[in-house]
Design a protein around this motif. Structure first.
Motif, PDB file in Angstrom:
ATOM      1  N   ASP A  90       5.472  -5.963   6.949  1.00  0.00           N
ATOM      2  CA  ASP A  90       6.310  -4.772   7.045  1.00  0.00           C
ATOM      3  C   ASP A  90       5.848  -3.768   6.001  1.00  0.00           C
ATOM      4  N   VAL A  96       0.395  -4.477   7.753  1.00  0.00           N
ATOM      5  CA  VAL A  96       0.928  -5.024   8.999  1.00  0.00           C
ATOM      6  C   VAL A  96      -0.255  -5.266   9.938  1.00  0.00           C
ATOM      7  N   ASP A 184      13.906  -5.767   9.981  1.00  0.00           N
ATOM      8  CA  ASP A 184      13.900  -6.519   8.723  1.00  0.00           C
ATOM      9  C   ASP A 184      14.434  -7.937   8.901  1.00  0.00           C
TER      10      ASP A 184
END
Length: 283
Positions: A90, A96, A184
């Protein structure tokens, strides 16, 4: 093309005990099936399948779940995790990158509990072991070395041949935790995990919060979960079945814990510590 394409070694996970199974790819005897949909990482593509779907040959005999008998009435429940692809990391765990997992495996439905550790090892090193519900709480104060040198070899003696218990890689752990999500957390954190604002400064029996979409509990919070990898930098390119750095000083752990802030319970959050370390927040 040869008749037998590949045979993967079975495996099991500690922390959310993971068990990987043999997936022999055999033309004729086994069916070729498409993996579960993989998901893109950007917000606009949330929930949409990646254009390059992963196709593997998987035995039709694989069950969606499995239960291991550890003796004295103690069981260990496992959930089949099918191959697929996802975007790992993230904004803080960078870069990523796309990860493809080609082999199915079994992941523990719950974190390894104190009674499961006791059944296999004959002792209980945990800090939070008082009270009638202690056996159902996750085991803690176990090091990466304790798990790999002691627990997993003994566990292997108790389970069916062809199943090889091991810790999950970071990629397998995050893929299992996300369960197709891209944010998240795999859902609402307070509904899914024990952290510093709701734990009461202690661990809790496994399975009291909501599971993720693939039926795994406590992937966020309660206790950190060791992974097999050496801690190292992420690759910038796409990777298949990554096993982490080839060497290092620290081992990776994931998932957050009862004493940790929200951000540390993110699906992508990475922790690292010496493999001989024992703490009352890592299981």
């Amino acid at each position: 093309m040869s008749n037998v394409a590949e045979s993967s070694q079975p495996c099991v996970t500690c922390g959310c005990l993971m068990q990987k199974m043999t997936a022999i790819w055999l033309l004729g005897g086994f069916f070729c099936v498409q993996a579960e949909p993989a998901y893109a990482a950007d917000n606009e593509a949330t929930g949409k399948a990646l254009t390059s779907a992963v196709t593997v040959k998987v035995s039709p005999d694989l069950k969606e779940s499995m239960s291991l008998d550890l003796g004295n009435g103690v069981k260990m429940d496992l959930v089949l995790i099918r191959p697929g692809a996802f975007m790992m990391g993230d904004k803080d765990a960078k870069p990523v990158h796309k990860v493809v997992l080609m082999k199915p495996f079994y992941m523990g439905k719950f974190e390894v509990t104190q009674e499961q550790w006791q059944a296999v090892m004959g002792d209980n090193p945990s800090n939070f072991k008082d009270g009638a519900d202690a056996g159902k709480r996750p085991v803690e104060k176990v090091s990466w070395e304790d798990i790999n040198a002691k627990f997993l070899p003994k566990l292997a003696e108790r389970i069916a041949k062809g199943l090889i218990p091991r810790l999950p890689t970071e990629a397998e752990w995050e893929y299992s935790c996300r369960a197709g999500t891209t944010g998240d957390y795999a859902g609402e954190l307070d509904e899914m995990g024990w952290h510093n604002r709701n734990s009461g400064k202690t661990t809790h029996p496994v399975g009291q919060k909501k599971p993720n979409a693939w039926g795994l509990y406590d992937m966020h919070g309660n206790v950190w979960e060791w992974c097999s990898d050496w801690y190292g930098d992420y690759p910038a390119n796409d990777v298949t079945d990554p096993a982490g750095a080839s060497s290092g000083k620290f081992r990776a752990y994931r998932g957050g814990a009862w004493f940790y802030i929200d951000g540390g319970c993110r699906s992508a959050f990475r922790g690292w510590i010496s493999p001989e370390t024992r703490m009352y927040n890592i299981g």
